[in-house]
Enzyme design. Structure first.
Site, short mmCIF file in Angstrom:
data_model
loop_
_atom_site.label_atom_id
_atom_site.label_comp_id
_atom_site.label_asym_id
_atom_site.label_seq_id
_atom_site.Cartn_x
_atom_site.Cartn_y
_atom_site.Cartn_z
CB CYS A 177 -1.10 0.07 1.08
SG CYS A 177 -2.42 1.17 1.34
CG ASP A 234 -6.42 -1.30 -5.47
OD1 ASP A 234 -7.21 -0.51 -4.86
OD2 ASP A 234 -5.31 -1.48 -5.09
CG HIS A 272 -5.67 -1.19 -1.73
ND1 HIS A 272 -4.72 -0.79 -2.55
CD2 HIS A 272 -5.36 -1.03 -0.42
CE1 HIS A 272 -3.75 -0.32 -1.98
NE2 HIS A 272 -4.24 -0.21 -0.73
#
Length: 304
Positions: A177, A234, A272
């Site tokens: 991330c 995502d 994600h």
């Protein structure tokens, strides 16, 4: 759950010290670690029972202090106990900091033969574990992060690893991330890096004095090849931005061998955080495939 009480004068001193007011003693920094719940950041809750716990058998593990010049930075470090001069990998955390999941990732990498070190990279501002929401972490921590300072602090982690016998001639970096974005940047920063593995890191964005460039801007400056691992579903990193990064790598490939050796894999049905086994976005199939790709990439770049 609300944000921890900052009206407590002693706690306020801890936070101010983390912001750079001076070197902290072990006991005060340890108190800050108490802001996490069950080993996970408060904002990361609820933590799912599927969370993986990797054995520490055969490993040396624990927290270390990394001297970053004006302060000391905590880091979680683990390495094979009986392997001399293991290759080094920096593990750059999500916005939640070095909690149980990141520590477990380090153990997985150490079981594969690496010296893995995950720095509490946000320490200059405050401990992400104390905040109850992602929005509050973004406002109070992430918005204050200086890319240039992050690069310097990661360099100090490399120095620390070398001092403990890690083979920084076989240096890699990986991150998740927020840490995925940093992985791209660090691969363009440190000429000693041999490979990077970026997990769903943001590729484009607004520029500012603290974040003057993003991965799409540094493709031509890569000093090491990077493997990007992204999810097709995502919502935070649209596929058109992934295509922008692929195009930037293609354009740079003629003049930069590291751009030419970089690649991006997009996993179907993956959101994600698909590797984060404690979250509801975890996708075990994509996570296993991506992790195997990551290890193969490190082997192919002579890190492992």
């Amino acid at each position: 759950m609300s944000k921890s009480n900052t009206n407590d004068p002693e706690q306020e001193e801890h936070i101010n010290s983390l912001a750079g007011a001076g070197k902290l003693s072990i006991d005060r920094r340890t108190l800050l670690k108490g802001f996490t719940a069950g080993g996970f950041a408060v904002a990361a809750n609820p933590v799912l029972s599927q969370a993986i716990t990797t054995s520490a058998a055969g490993l040396e593990e624990g927290r270390v202090f990394v001297d970053v010049g004006d302060d000391d930075m905590f880091a979680y470090r683990t390495r094979p106990m009986h392997k001399k001069n293991p290759p080094v990998i920096l593990v750059v955390p999500e916005i939640f900091g070095v909690h149980a999941y990141i520590e477990d990732v380090c153990r997985r990498l150490a079981q594969a033969g690496l010296y893995a070190i995950a720095p509490e990279i946000f320490f200059r501002h405050s401990e992400p574990g104390q905040y109850a929401t992602v929005a509050s972490i973004l406002e109070n921590v992430i918005a204050k992060m200086d890319d240039a300072q992050v690069m310097r602090d990661l360099d100090k982690c490399v120095e620390h690893a070398a001092g403990e016998g890690g083979d920084v001639g076989r240096l890699a970096v990986t991150g998740f991330c927020w840490g995925g974005r940093i992985t791209w940047l660090y691969a363009a920063h440190n000429p000693n890096v041999k490979a990077g593995v970026a997990w769903y890191g943001r590729l484009v964005g607004n520029v500012s004095p603290l974040t003057p460039k993003h991965p799409v801007d540094i493709a031509a400056g890569l000093k090491a090849p990077v493997l990007g691992l992204y999810g097709a579903e995502d919502s935070g990193i649209p596929l058109d931005t992934v295509e922008q990064m692929r195009l930037a790598l293609t354009k740079a490939a003629g003049s930069n061998v590291n751009a030419a050796a970089s690649s991006i894999t997009v996993f179907a049905n993956a959101q994600h955080g698909f590797h984060a086994d404690y979250r509801n976005t975890y996708n075990s199939t994509a996570a296993k495939q991506a992790y195997n790709q990551a290890l193969a990439f490190l082997r192919g770049k002579n890190v492992l």
